[in-house]
Design a protein around this motif. Sequence first.
Motif, PDB file in Angstrom:
ATOM      1  N   PRO A  51       0.833  -1.220   0.000  1.00 58.64           N
ATOM      2  CA  PRO A  51       0.000   0.000   0.000  1.00 58.64           C
ATOM      3  C   PRO A  51       0.860   1.260   0.000  1.00 58.64           C
ATOM      4  N   GLY A  52       0.459   2.224  -0.841  1.00 62.03           N
ATOM      5  CA  GLY A  52       1.171   3.490  -0.887  1.00 62.03           C
ATOM      6  C   GLY A  52       2.063   3.660  -2.097  1.00 62.03           C
ATOM      7  N   ILE A  53       2.222   2.604  -2.918  1.00 61.49           N
ATOM      8  CA  ILE A  53       3.018   2.713  -4.140  1.00 61.49           C
ATOM      9  C   ILE A  53       2.093   3.046  -5.305  1.00 61.49           C
ATOM     10  N   THR A  54       2.392   4.137  -6.008  1.00 59.02           N
ATOM     11  CA  THR A  54       1.615   4.541  -7.177  1.00 59.02           C
ATOM     12  C   THR A  54       2.549   4.670  -8.374  1.00 59.02           C
ATOM     13  N   THR A  55       2.170   4.066  -9.486  1.00 57.06           N
ATOM     14  CA  THR A  55       2.977   4.157 -10.705  1.00 57.06           C
ATOM     15  C   THR A  55       2.172   4.830 -11.813  1.00 57.06           C
ATOM     16  N   ARG A  56       2.877   5.634 -12.599  1.00 58.74           N
ATOM     17  CA  ARG A  56       2.221   6.330 -13.709  1.00 58.74           C
ATOM     18  C   ARG A  56       3.112   6.265 -14.943  1.00 58.74           C
ATOM     19  N   ARG A  57       2.536   5.839 -16.054  1.00 59.05           N
ATOM     20  CA  ARG A  57       3.264   5.724 -17.319  1.00 59.05           C
ATOM     21  C   ARG A  57       3.647   7.115 -17.832  1.00 59.05           C
ATOM     22  N   MET A  58       4.897   7.260 -18.287  1.00 50.46           N
ATOM     23  CA  MET A  58       5.374   8.523 -18.827  1.00 50.46           C
ATOM     24  C   MET A  58       5.466   8.440 -20.350  1.00 50.46           C
ATOM     25  N   LYS A  59       5.057   9.509 -21.031  1.00 59.03           N
ATOM     26  CA  LYS A  59       5.214   9.580 -22.476  1.00 59.03           C
ATOM     27  C   LYS A  59       6.633  10.048 -22.798  1.00 59.03           C
ATOM     28  N   THR A  60       7.283   9.351 -23.712  1.00 57.74           N
ATOM     29  CA  THR A  60       8.687   9.637 -23.989  1.00 57.74           C
ATOM     30  C   THR A  60       8.929   9.875 -25.478  1.00 57.74           C
ATOM     31  N   GLN A  61      10.035  10.558 -25.773  1.00 61.86           N
ATOM     32  CA  GLN A  61      10.396  10.843 -27.167  1.00 61.86           C
ATOM     33  C   GLN A  61      10.701   9.569 -27.934  1.00 61.86           C
ATOM     34  N   GLY A  62      11.445   8.689 -27.331  1.00 61.63           N
ATOM     35  CA  GLY A  62      11.776   7.389 -27.910  1.00 61.63           C
ATOM     36  C   GLY A  62      11.531   6.314 -26.865  1.00 61.63           C
ATOM     37  N   TRP A  63      11.997   5.098 -27.148  1.00 62.18           N
ATOM     38  CA  TRP A  63      11.808   3.990 -26.211  1.00 62.18           C
ATOM     39  C   TRP A  63      10.319   3.837 -25.872  1.00 62.18           C
ATOM     40  N   TRP A  64       9.462   3.878 -26.865  1.00 57.46           N
ATOM     41  CA  TRP A  64       8.027   3.854 -26.623  1.00 57.46           C
ATOM     42  C   TRP A  64       7.562   2.607 -25.884  1.00 57.46           C
ATOM     43  N   ALA A  65       8.256   1.486 -26.065  1.00 57.16           N
ATOM     44  CA  ALA A  65       7.818   0.234 -25.450  1.00 57.16           C
ATOM     45  C   ALA A  65       8.509  -0.043 -24.111  1.00 57.16           C
ATOM     46  N   SER A  66       9.181   0.964 -23.553  1.00 58.69           N
ATOM     47  CA  SER A  66      10.006   0.733 -22.368  1.00 58.69           C
ATOM     48  C   SER A  66       9.232   0.774 -21.059  1.00 58.69           C
ATOM     49  N   ASN A  67       7.982   1.252 -21.096  1.00 59.73           N
ATOM     50  CA  ASN A  67       7.204   1.410 -19.863  1.00 59.73           C
ATOM     51  C   ASN A  67       7.922   2.293 -18.845  1.00 59.73           C
ATOM     52  N   THR A  68       8.477   3.400 -19.319  1.00 63.15           N
ATOM     53  CA  THR A  68       9.135   4.366 -18.441  1.00 63.15           C
ATOM     54  C   THR A  68       8.113   4.931 -17.457  1.00 63.15           C
ATOM     55  N   THR A  69       8.501   5.004 -16.180  1.00 61.06           N
ATOM     56  CA  THR A  69       7.510   5.177 -15.119  1.00 61.06           C
ATOM     57  C   THR A  69       7.868   6.280 -14.121  1.00 61.06           C
ATOM     58  N   TYR A  70       6.842   6.979 -13.657  1.00 54.44           N
ATOM     59  CA  TYR A  70       6.951   7.885 -12.516  1.00 54.44           C
ATOM     60  C   TYR A  70       6.354   7.159 -11.319  1.00 54.44           C
ATOM     61  N   ILE A  71       7.127   7.051 -10.236  1.00 54.62           N
ATOM     62  CA  ILE A  71       6.689   6.280  -9.073  1.00 54.62           C
ATOM     63  C   ILE A  71       6.609   7.189  -7.854  1.00 54.62           C
ATOM     64  N   GLU A  72       5.514   7.067  -7.111  1.00 62.25           N
ATOM     65  CA  GLU A  72       5.357   7.819  -5.864  1.00 62.25           C
ATOM     66  C   GLU A  72       5.200   6.852  -4.698  1.00 62.25           C
ATOM     67  N   PHE A  73       5.841   7.199  -3.584  1.00 63.96           N
ATOM     68  CA  PHE A  73       5.758   6.403  -2.363  1.00 63.96           C
ATOM     69  C   PHE A  73       5.105   7.256  -1.277  1.00 63.96           C
TER      70      PHE A  73
END
Length: 453
Positions: free
Chosen positions: A259-281
């Motif tokens: 509980p308390g972990i939130t992930t959000r997908r980031m839009k990126t210039q390249g590496w579209w399939a990388s699932n680059t993520t913003y994470i909050e604790f």
Amino acid sequence: AVLTQTCSAVPLSLAPPAPSPRSMAAMAGESHERFGSDVPFAEPPDLQGQFSPYYGEQHRRWRARCRKFVEEELIPFAEEWDEAGDIPVEELRRKAYAAGIYGATWPAEFGGTPPEGSEGAWHGSWDAVKVDPFFDLIMWDELARCASGGLLAGLFVPTNIGLPPILVYGSQELKERIARDCITGQKSCCLSVTEPSGGSDVSAIQTTAVREGDFYIVNGAKKWITGGMKADFFTVLCRTSTEGGHKGASMLVLEKGMPGITTRRMKTQGWWASNTTYIEFDNVRVPVANLVGSEGEGFKYTMINFNHERFVLTVQMLRFSRICLEEAITFARRRKTFGKRLIDHQVIRHKIAEMALRIDATHRQLENYAYQVKSGCPEHLLGGYMAMTKVGGSKLMEFCAREASQIFGGQSFTRGGTGAGRVERIYREVRVMAIGGGSEEIMLNLAASQAKL
């Protein structure tokens, strides 16, 4: 002089054997065995007729095995996955492990599958792994033939950089609980270091972990985390004391579902399939048993990744540059302008020769790094060298993507298809390679500092 005094010698069978009648015949003019593309410069020199002291039959078999997997499981789908911005990562991890690739550089005791002939009395790419670095180089070179850094980042990179600190410094209980599932592809583990406020300044992290009894209470945020959307474990660098800088930083393993972990997908210039993520604790309760090593040593644990991560990125950049060159040559051979083939124009030939020159230089640098690691040269003495090599790789990739685009002309401006479409995708991925894993500016400063100018 410093390297002579401090690099420990390890007996290696890297030198060429005494010439046999067949090898003497080869020296006299018999061509060396070729493999792969026959387009000039499209493959490493040892695959296009040159001899090398670094590779033997087992290396060649390993390359063929990796190439088969990439040809069958990655290349046919790379464009589709990139456009979709996602990959079937769980299925691909299982397939890659079954092919002997996903677990290739990991310890066998935790499910690793080191290739035949890759283990020996030498040093590996990082502590606890004794796999010949040239097998590692071959694997990443072949994987990068898919021409999609985002695919590789989503599939291989999270565990590749998230698991080493746990394997090297984690408790036996932590290793047994996490390592096998990650190495066999059942789960993944992403490294969570970079923060919105710090970027490359790792010592400025602000995520905190305050101990309360048998738990740490973690608060903060991490940004640009590769593979975070689909990770099962998060190897998190956080501050466990009020001391600033490198002191007071510790490493904890957080788990999906806490509980308390939130992930959000980031839009990126390249590496579209990388699932680059913003994470909050947000007040995440983490058992003390999930502490990696000792409190206050987190920065040291983070450092063990850097050289190998930069090596892996540079191997990819080198192959992406070869792809740009190969596609440009192939196109210029069939394209006709002003009454002759495009490749017969001197300005185009000069572009190709300049790309080939720079590709060969970076290739030799990577082989030298692999040889130094295998020979036992201490990692801290190679940090500056690898930093410069990564800068050379990102500048090479940017140059080749640009020059190939100029040769393709307007076709390089459109997405999709082979040839120009692959070059367009690689061009989109230049910036992440020039910044991720250590920006060019940070890398050059590191190299200059280590040289003690």
